[in-house]
Scaffold this motif. Structure first.
Motif, short mmCIF file in Angstrom:
data_model
loop_
_atom_site.label_atom_id
_atom_site.label_comp_id
_atom_site.label_asym_id
_atom_site.label_seq_id
_atom_site.Cartn_x
_atom_site.Cartn_y
_atom_site.Cartn_z
N VAL A 1 40.43 -24.02 -13.88
CA VAL A 1 40.98 -22.67 -13.96
C VAL A 1 40.17 -21.88 -14.98
CG1 VAL A 1 43.02 -21.27 -14.48
CG2 VAL A 1 43.29 -23.53 -13.43
N ASP A 2 39.56 -20.79 -14.54
CA ASP A 2 38.78 -19.91 -15.41
C ASP A 2 39.63 -18.70 -15.74
OD1 ASP A 2 37.03 -18.26 -16.73
OD2 ASP A 2 35.55 -18.17 -15.11
N MET A 3 40.22 -18.68 -16.93
CA MET A 3 41.15 -17.61 -17.28
C MET A 3 40.46 -16.32 -17.67
SD MET A 3 44.33 -19.63 -19.08
CE MET A 3 45.48 -18.31 -18.65
N THR A 4 39.13 -16.32 -17.69
CA THR A 4 38.40 -15.07 -17.94
C THR A 4 38.18 -14.30 -16.64
OG1 THR A 4 36.18 -16.02 -17.66
CG2 THR A 4 37.18 -16.17 -19.85
N ALA A 5 38.43 -14.93 -15.50
CA ALA A 5 38.22 -14.29 -14.20
C ALA A 5 39.57 -14.07 -13.54
CB ALA A 5 37.32 -15.16 -13.33
N TYR A 6 39.97 -12.82 -13.47
CA TYR A 6 41.28 -12.52 -12.90
C TYR A 6 41.30 -11.11 -12.34
CZ TYR A 6 41.80 -10.29 -17.48
OH TYR A 6 41.60 -9.53 -18.60
N GLY A 7 42.30 -10.84 -11.52
CA GLY A 7 42.47 -9.52 -10.93
C GLY A 7 43.32 -9.58 -9.68
N GLY A 8 44.20 -8.62 -9.54
CA GLY A 8 45.07 -8.58 -8.37
C GLY A 8 46.47 -9.06 -8.69
N THR A 9 47.43 -8.25 -8.34
CA THR A 9 48.82 -8.58 -8.63
C THR A 9 49.42 -9.43 -7.51
OG1 THR A 9 49.50 -6.48 -7.64
CG2 THR A 9 49.18 -6.51 -10.01
N PRO A 10 50.52 -10.11 -7.77
CA PRO A 10 51.10 -10.99 -6.75
C PRO A 10 51.56 -10.22 -5.52
CG PRO A 10 52.02 -11.44 -8.93
CD PRO A 10 51.25 -10.18 -9.04
N THR A 11 51.39 -10.83 -4.37
CA THR A 11 51.91 -10.29 -3.11
C THR A 11 52.90 -11.25 -2.46
OG1 THR A 11 50.12 -11.27 -1.82
CG2 THR A 11 49.75 -9.04 -2.67
N TYR A 12 52.86 -12.51 -2.86
CA TYR A 12 53.75 -13.54 -2.28
C TYR A 12 53.60 -13.59 -0.76
CZ TYR A 12 55.54 -12.39 -6.89
OH TYR A 12 55.63 -12.11 -8.23
N ARG A 13 52.40 -13.30 -0.29
CA ARG A 13 52.13 -13.15 1.14
C ARG A 13 52.33 -14.44 1.93
NH1 ARG A 13 47.98 -10.56 2.41
NH2 ARG A 13 47.45 -9.60 0.44
N ALA A 14 52.26 -15.58 1.27
CA ALA A 14 52.40 -16.86 1.97
C ALA A 14 53.85 -17.26 2.17
CB ALA A 14 51.66 -17.96 1.22
N SER A 15 54.78 -16.48 1.62
CA SER A 15 56.20 -16.83 1.71
C SER A 15 56.82 -16.19 2.94
CB SER A 15 56.93 -16.39 0.44
OG SER A 15 58.24 -16.88 0.42
N GLY A 16 56.91 -16.97 4.01
CA GLY A 16 57.50 -16.47 5.24
C GLY A 16 57.83 -17.64 6.14
N PHE A 17 58.54 -17.38 7.23
CA PHE A 17 58.87 -18.44 8.16
C PHE A 17 59.18 -17.84 9.53
CE2 PHE A 17 62.42 -17.70 5.16
CZ PHE A 17 63.32 -17.05 5.99
N ILE A 18 59.10 -18.68 10.55
CA ILE A 18 59.49 -18.28 11.90
C ILE A 18 60.90 -18.81 12.15
CG2 ILE A 18 58.15 -20.25 12.80
CD1 ILE A 18 57.88 -18.65 15.43
N TYR A 19 61.78 -17.91 12.62
CA TYR A 19 63.21 -18.22 12.75
C TYR A 19 63.74 -18.72 11.40
CZ TYR A 19 62.54 -17.33 17.68
OH TYR A 19 62.25 -16.71 18.87
N GLY A 20 64.58 -19.77 11.35
CA GLY A 20 64.99 -20.34 10.08
C GLY A 20 66.32 -19.89 9.51
N ILE A 21 66.95 -18.87 10.10
CA ILE A 21 68.29 -18.49 9.67
C ILE A 21 69.18 -18.41 10.91
CG2 ILE A 21 67.49 -17.27 7.62
CD1 ILE A 21 68.04 -14.65 9.01
N SER A 22 70.47 -18.38 10.69
CA SER A 22 71.42 -18.42 11.80
C SER A 22 71.28 -17.18 12.69
CB SER A 22 72.85 -18.51 11.27
OG SER A 22 73.16 -17.37 10.47
N GLN A 23 71.79 -17.30 13.92
CA GLN A 23 71.62 -16.22 14.88
C GLN A 23 72.30 -14.93 14.45
OE1 GLN A 23 72.49 -17.43 18.93
NE2 GLN A 23 71.49 -19.42 18.62
N ASN A 24 73.34 -15.04 13.62
CA ASN A 24 74.00 -13.82 13.13
C ASN A 24 73.41 -13.34 11.80
OD1 ASN A 24 74.97 -15.65 11.28
ND2 ASN A 24 77.14 -15.43 11.83
N GLY A 25 72.37 -14.01 11.33
CA GLY A 25 71.68 -13.58 10.12
C GLY A 25 72.41 -13.90 8.83
#
Length: 451
Positions: free
Chosen positions: A36-60
């Motif tokens: 980990v190079d802590m001198t190289a950084y940039g960009g705020t979190p997007t949490y873009r990888a947090s998702g799923f297909i279906y996964g909750i009940s039919q009534n939400g």
């Protein structure tokens, strides 16, 4: 639950690692190192990888919206699959139950800050389970498909689904059993459907092809698709595919070259099914996929399988993040929770051959969180996490506090990550090394640095 893991390094002259008190033990030679190079950084979190297909009940309603909000889910993808089977969906006269489901899912997405991918194939009735007596464009007749798309458009408008928080995912995995005709008939469907949606909803976000496989220039299905959508001016806003398995970072790089050679510009990419059910949907591989999705700036949605009434069902577990029926966090839910806890600036991490991570540092909070994972079948044993360029705001009196947590591989309830160590580490030359005894590649780890 596995007992907590820990190992001691022989203490080098320049770097002292004050771990929790344990009997002295010989050092384990690192089989891989993450840097980990802590001198190289940039960009705020997007949490873009947090998702799923279906996964909750039919009534939400379940699992709880709190569990979803805590992991900052950004993508929900669904089309009413399996509802009314064996004769469900528009083509079987079962459109209304599936549309009612869409409304419930969209309401849940809006309430929890997620975008919603509306899966047209599921609404038609092509879901891998139901009977599909006809396909769009059979015998050259497009009337039924046109009526179908116009019905969806009218209902979407009536339900306020005309913004960028809705993605029109035109068909699922058209290269396998979700599409029962030729590629040329599929492409004509895409042309017609895309034009209808864009004409009716200016600014509509089109997603596709949601292909069951990764983009490569040697795949004739992919090259034919890209050539067609470019020639017919129906390039989707977001190009999507499935990594089951795959490496999103490598795949996105391949796609970039394929798009560049054709002069195609898109607004984003989405691996809208990732992590095959089984070993890949355990904490270690989940964290690895998150890391690879972050590397390519790709959105991600966890894959999900299951039949209604079975355990787990298609309609629970957030894609196997929580227990079936009870909806309690499992080890991999905690991976996404630590991912959601990250704030500040994304920080450079150099992957090893089978391990990777996503690291953020927050100078205001005086905290850095790393979420680390191993791809399925990755190396096990001693893994060193080497931090360099530690910023001045982080140490106090020449040392930092290092919290190492393990997210265990288990399909049972996990109340919290296991604390492996929580101790002071002396900084030398702006660097520290954090050892992890990675005894099980299916586990994931979080490393939190504070003053």
């Amino acid at each position: 639950m596995l007992k907590r893991l820990g190992r001691l390094l022989a203490v080098p002259v320049l770097i002292v690692l004050a771990l929790v008190a344990q009997p002295a033990a010989p050092a384990l030679a690192a089989v891989e190192t993450l840097t980990v190079d802590m001198t190289a950084y940039g960009g705020t979190p997007t949490y873009r990888a947090s998702g799923f297909i279906y996964g909750i009940s039919q009534n939400g309603a379940t699992p709880s919206s709190s569990l979803q909000s805590q992991i900052k889910v950004k993508v929900m993808r669904a089309g009413g699959s399996q509802i009314g089977c064996p004769n469900g969906g528009y083509v079987n006269g079962g459109y209304t139950p599936r549309w009612n489901f869409i409304k419930a899912y969209y309401a849940r997405a809006r309430a929890t800050g997620a975008k919603f991918s509306l899966l047209l194939s599921g609404m038609w009735g092509s879901d891998g389970v139901c009977n599909v007596p006809r396909w769009p464009g059979d015998s050259g007749n497009w009337t039924e498909y046109t009526n179908f798309v116009n019905q969806l458009i009218a209902d979407a408008k009536a339900n306020g689904m005309t913004g960028s928080d809705v993605r029109w995912d035109m068909w699922n995995e058209p290269n396998i059993f979700f599409w029962g005709r030729t590629q040329s008939q599929y492409l004509e469907m895409i042309r017609r459907g895309t034009q209808l949606v864009r004409a009716a909803i200016p600014g509509a976000v089109i997603e596709g092809p949601s292909y069951a496989g990764v983009p490569t220039s040697s795949n004739s299905w992919w090259t034919t698709y890209l050539n067609y959508v470019k020639a017919n001016n129906v390039v989707p806003n977001i190009i999507s595919w499935h990594d089951l398995p795959g490496d999103p970072a490598t795949d996105a790089a391949n796609l970039s070259g394929m798009l560049s050679s054709r002069g195609i510009t898109i607004s984003g990419t989405s691996v809208n099914e990732y992590g095959a059910f089984g070993d890949e949907q355990q904490p270690g591989p989940s964290a690895w996929y998150i890391s690879r999705l972050e590397r390519c700036n790709c959105d991600g949605a966890r894959a999900n399988w299951g039949m209604v009434g079975q355990t787990p069902s298609l309609y629970d577990t957030f894609g196997w993040l929580v227990t079936a029926n009870a909806g309690q966090p499992m080890g991999q839910w905690w991976v996404y929770k630590r991912y959601a806890d990250q704030t500040g600036q994304r920080t450079k991490i150099t992957a090893s051959s089978s391990h990777d991570g996503i690291v953020f540092q927050d100078s205001s909070a005086r905290k850095s969180i790393a979420v680390l994972g191993a791809k399925a079948g990755g190396a096990q044993g001693a893994i060193d996490v080497r931090y360099t360029g530690i910023p001045s705001w982080l140490p106090t009196n020449g040392s930092v506090n290092v919290l190492v947590e393990r997210m265990p591989s288990t399909n049972a309830y996990v109340s919290a990550p296991t604390v492996v160590s929580n101790s002071r580490v002396t900084v030398s030359g702006g660097a520290i090394t954090v050892p992890v005894n990675w005894a099980n590649a299916k586990d994931a780890y979080a490393v939190t640095l504070t003053p």
